[in-house]
Design an enzyme around this catalytic site. Sequence first.
Site, PDB file in Angstrom:
ATOM      1  N   ILE A 154       2.849  10.235  -2.624  1.00  0.00           N
ATOM      2  CA  ILE A 154       1.989  11.095  -3.429  1.00  0.00           C
ATOM      3  C   ILE A 154       2.006  12.482  -2.793  1.00  0.00           C
ATOM      4  O   ILE A 154       2.322  12.628  -1.614  1.00  0.00           O
ATOM      5  CB  ILE A 154       0.542  10.549  -3.560  1.00  0.00           C
ATOM      6  N   ASP A 155       1.689  13.488  -3.588  1.00  0.00           N
ATOM      7  CA  ASP A 155       1.798  14.864  -3.129  1.00  0.00           C
ATOM      8  C   ASP A 155       0.851  15.152  -1.966  1.00  0.00           C
ATOM      9  O   ASP A 155      -0.176  14.487  -1.800  1.00  0.00           O
ATOM     10  CB  ASP A 155       1.492  15.841  -4.272  1.00  0.00           C
ATOM     11  N   LYS A 156       1.180  16.189  -1.219  1.00  0.00           N
ATOM     12  CA  LYS A 156       0.397  16.605  -0.053  1.00  0.00           C
ATOM     13  C   LYS A 156      -1.088  16.739  -0.381  1.00  0.00           C
ATOM     14  O   LYS A 156      -1.946  16.234   0.337  1.00  0.00           O
ATOM     15  CB  LYS A 156       0.937  17.934   0.478  1.00  0.00           C
ATOM     16  N   THR A 158      -2.757  15.589  -2.969  1.00  0.00           N
ATOM     17  CA  THR A 158      -3.324  14.489  -3.744  1.00  0.00           C
ATOM     18  C   THR A 158      -3.843  13.454  -2.756  1.00  0.00           C
ATOM     19  O   THR A 158      -3.200  13.159  -1.759  1.00  0.00           O
ATOM     20  CB  THR A 158      -2.259  13.856  -4.665  1.00  0.00           C
ATOM     21  N   ARG A 256       0.816  16.170 -12.998  1.00  0.00           N
ATOM     22  CA  ARG A 256       0.583  17.620 -12.982  1.00  0.00           C
ATOM     23  C   ARG A 256       1.428  18.315 -14.050  1.00  0.00           C
ATOM     24  O   ARG A 256       0.951  19.205 -14.763  1.00  0.00           O
ATOM     25  CB  ARG A 256       0.891  18.164 -11.590  1.00  0.00           C
TER      26      ARG A 256
END
Length: 346
Positions: A154-156, A158, A256
């Site tokens: 998962i993104d930084k 998130t 996103r």
Amino acid sequence: MHQDIDLQEQEEKELFEHLRIEVEKGLTMIRLDKFLMNRVENTSRNRIQNAIDAGNVRVNDNIVKASYKVKPLDVVTIVLPDPPRDTEVYPEDIPLDIIYEDDDLLIVNKMPGMVVHPGFNNFTGTLVNALTFHLNQLPTLPGNTGRPGLVHRIDKDTSGLLVIAKSEWAMTFLAKQFFEHSITRKYVALVWGDLQEDGTVTGFIGRDPKDRRVMSMHEDDTKGKWSVTHYKVLERLGFVTLIECELETGRTHQIRTHMKSIGHPLFNDASYGGDRIVKGTVFSKYKQFVDNCFQLLPRQALHAKNLGFIHPISKERVEFEMPLPKDFTLALDKWRAYVAEKLVNP
């Protein structure tokens, strides 16, 4: 001799990044160095400048200076040396929020701001660095060097749930479920705008041709990968809406990108236009309120809340859930209070 040439070509591909960019018709003329900073991912201004100075950047096959003004229909080619990557992951004593662990896997609640695996400009301080400290050895799938134990990410910025494989069998078993889209992943997001009904967003996601650091929707599979996100309205809060998103596929920045594509970017998502007032009034009091919410939640409002899959050993389905973190709940409560006040004092 032929084999030596093949090996040389292979080594060159590993050491250098070759890019060819066709400038779109509607582009406003812009300096070459600024143009490349927007188009080349994982780079720096110094790296771009060095490539231009070395003659590794050409426009229409001509060597040009950094001050050259790129114009529509120009063809820009660039050869960049890939930054050296140390594929060894060094253990670091970083606290982890482990909510479940057995001999084959563990479930981590990732804090916002933590990068999942080492990469450009982030070779230390990542979740993987922390995992290698807490665990003796993690498996690695072919082509996944430097990312031991990871079958998804998962993104930084998130927050939320990640499953980590502790054995080769668990990694292979879980990776198959991700490939077949049989793993359940549900996220909670706060998006701009008043979403009236539940829905599904589909389309091909690929790198944005104008800015390679972000993703965008494309017309076919030549420029992107098929993606599906189902969303459900949880709570309407006037100018924003709390939703649950269930991923059918797992593309980079999928939620996103999808929410921006339908005009509802995530609240405070700087990369996708959510870090400004998208919906609402022009009054300074409202602007101050939104800025206060941004300060409470200084990242995109996205949290990986639910994770469900078949356990690699028991073969039984397991489900995990993680409540919203404090920064998310603080911003959400502030919006609830704003809406309640508007109802009393419209």
